[in-house]
Design a protein around this motif. Structure first.
Motif, PDB file in Angstrom:
ATOM      1  N   PRO A 279       0.827  -1.211   0.000  1.00 40.34           N
ATOM      2  CA  PRO A 279       0.000   0.000   0.000  1.00 40.34           C
ATOM      3  C   PRO A 279       0.862   1.263   0.000  1.00 40.34           C
ATOM      4  CG  PRO A 279      -0.889  -1.593   1.521  1.00 40.34           C
ATOM      5  CD  PRO A 279       0.431  -2.142   1.062  1.00 40.34           C
ATOM      6  N   GLY A 280       0.481   2.213  -0.855  1.00 34.11           N
ATOM      7  CA  GLY A 280       1.221   3.458  -0.989  1.00 34.11           C
ATOM      8  C   GLY A 280       2.276   3.427  -2.071  1.00 34.11           C
ATOM      9  N   SER A 281       2.609   2.243  -2.591  1.00 29.59           N
ATOM     10  CA  SER A 281       3.641   2.157  -3.625  1.00 29.59           C
ATOM     11  C   SER A 281       3.033   2.333  -5.015  1.00 29.59           C
ATOM     12  CB  SER A 281       4.387   0.821  -3.539  1.00 29.59           C
ATOM     13  OG  SER A 281       3.532  -0.254  -3.851  1.00 29.59           O
ATOM     14  N   THR A 282       3.867   2.764  -5.947  1.00 35.41           N
ATOM     15  CA  THR A 282       3.444   2.955  -7.332  1.00 35.41           C
ATOM     16  C   THR A 282       3.767   1.700  -8.125  1.00 35.41           C
ATOM     17  OG1 THR A 282       3.834   5.323  -7.193  1.00 35.41           O
ATOM     18  CG2 THR A 282       3.758   4.369  -9.396  1.00 35.41           C
ATOM     19  N   VAL A 283       2.784   1.228  -8.874  1.00 44.40           N
ATOM     20  CA  VAL A 283       2.949   0.027  -9.695  1.00 44.40           C
ATOM     21  C   VAL A 283       3.043   0.472 -11.154  1.00 44.40           C
ATOM     22  CG1 VAL A 283       1.891  -2.147 -10.416  1.00 44.40           C
ATOM     23  CG2 VAL A 283       1.657  -1.376  -8.048  1.00 44.40           C
ATOM     24  N   THR A 284       4.046  -0.024 -11.859  1.00 39.85           N
ATOM     25  CA  THR A 284       4.222   0.268 -13.276  1.00 39.85           C
ATOM     26  C   THR A 284       3.863  -0.976 -14.074  1.00 39.85           C
ATOM     27  OG1 THR A 284       6.019   1.799 -12.762  1.00 39.85           O
ATOM     28  CG2 THR A 284       5.863   1.011 -15.028  1.00 39.85           C
ATOM     29  N   VAL A 285       2.971  -0.806 -15.052  1.00 39.29           N
ATOM     30  CA  VAL A 285       2.518  -1.903 -15.898  1.00 39.29           C
ATOM     31  C   VAL A 285       2.941  -1.602 -17.329  1.00 39.29           C
ATOM     32  CG1 VAL A 285       0.522  -3.227 -16.664  1.00 39.29           C
ATOM     33  CG2 VAL A 285       0.532  -2.232 -14.375  1.00 39.29           C
ATOM     34  N   SER A 286       3.614  -2.561 -17.978  1.00 41.35           N
ATOM     35  CA  SER A 286       4.049  -2.402 -19.364  1.00 41.35           C
ATOM     36  C   SER A 286       3.578  -3.606 -20.171  1.00 41.35           C
ATOM     37  CB  SER A 286       5.570  -2.313 -19.452  1.00 41.35           C
ATOM     38  OG  SER A 286       6.044  -1.239 -18.684  1.00 41.35           O
ATOM     39  N   THR A 287       3.215  -3.360 -21.420  1.00 45.27           N
ATOM     40  CA  THR A 287       2.804  -4.459 -22.289  1.00 45.27           C
ATOM     41  C   THR A 287       3.252  -4.206 -23.722  1.00 45.27           C
ATOM     42  OG1 THR A 287       0.966  -5.815 -23.043  1.00 45.27           O
ATOM     43  CG2 THR A 287       0.517  -3.471 -22.747  1.00 45.27           C
ATOM     44  N   SER A 288       3.562  -5.306 -24.412  1.00 46.48           N
ATOM     45  CA  SER A 288       3.877  -5.246 -25.835  1.00 46.48           C
ATOM     46  C   SER A 288       2.841  -6.034 -26.621  1.00 46.48           C
ATOM     47  CB  SER A 288       5.283  -5.790 -26.083  1.00 46.48           C
ATOM     48  OG  SER A 288       5.370  -7.130 -25.641  1.00 46.48           O
ATOM     49  N   ASP A 289       1.703  -6.349 -25.984  1.00 48.17           N
ATOM     50  CA  ASP A 289       0.649  -7.104 -26.638  1.00 48.17           C
ATOM     51  C   ASP A 289      -0.196  -6.263 -27.579  1.00 48.17           C
ATOM     52  OD1 ASP A 289       1.323  -9.510 -25.530  1.00 48.17           O
ATOM     53  OD2 ASP A 289      -0.090  -9.377 -23.864  1.00 48.17           O
ATOM     54  N   CYS A 290      -0.112  -4.951 -27.509  1.00 47.83           N
ATOM     55  CA  CYS A 290      -0.921  -4.071 -28.348  1.00 47.83           C
ATOM     56  C   CYS A 290      -0.291  -3.953 -29.736  1.00 47.83           C
ATOM     57  CB  CYS A 290      -1.038  -2.695 -27.706  1.00 47.83           C
ATOM     58  SG  CYS A 290      -1.757  -2.754 -26.058  1.00 47.83           S
TER      59      CYS A 290
END
Length: 163
Positions: free
Chosen positions: A41-52
């Motif tokens: 809680p309180g942390s930033t989550v980075t999401v990356s994808t190359s499926d697009c």
């Protein structure tokens, strides 16, 4: 009888080594990277994808915990990246992330949400939990006194030279 024990020991050792070999896992078709893999809680989550579609420069994401976020073209070509913050007070468990982007691509991934990260000191019942300068100075003084007393005892000890 002795050879039976040796054989059993070798068999156990080989079995333990066999457990260390990675097992082939079914290939995952999605190319989603979640960093960190176990957010708190309180942390930033980075999401990356190359499926697009490589030409896509925008997408949408939804986290069960963090809500809606947007995906934009990142530093890498063909990769969309988005960020969200795990709200304070979120309990431990799994969070499912759904990503949607052109052309009609929908990808779902999960990651672990850990409990709240501890902050500050912990009171163990022997006084204040915070580090106060007075307490540290008193403890240091006691240690120096004990060391000086030990040194005096060693220096003043009578010789044990017996003839």
């Amino acid at each position: 009888m002795r050879y039976t024990h040796v054989g059993a020991g070798i068999g156990l050792a080989l079995g333990a080594l066999g457990l260390q070999i990675p097992v082939a896992v079914a290939a995952d078709d999605s190319h989603v990277r979640i960093d960190p893999g176990d957010g708190s809680p309180g942390s930033t989550v980075t999401v990356s994808t190359s499926d697009c579609d490589p030409a896509a420069d925008y997408g949408k994401g939804w986290s069960e915990v963090g809500g809606e976020f947007h995906l934009f073209a990142g530093d890498e070509e063909g990769v969309l990246t988005g960020r969200f913050t795990i709200p304070e007070g979120t309990g431990a468990g799994t969070d499912t992330i759904t990503l949607k982007c052109p052309p009609r691509t929908k990808v779902t991934e999960t990651y672990q949400v850990t409990g709240r990260t501890p902050r500050g000191s912990v009171s163990a019942g022997f006084g204040p939990g915070e580090d106060s300068g007075v307490v540290l100075a008193l403890g240091g003084g006691l240690l120096l006194t004990a060391a000086a007393g030990g040194l005096v005892w060693i220096c003043r000890r009578p010789n044990d030279n017996r003839s």
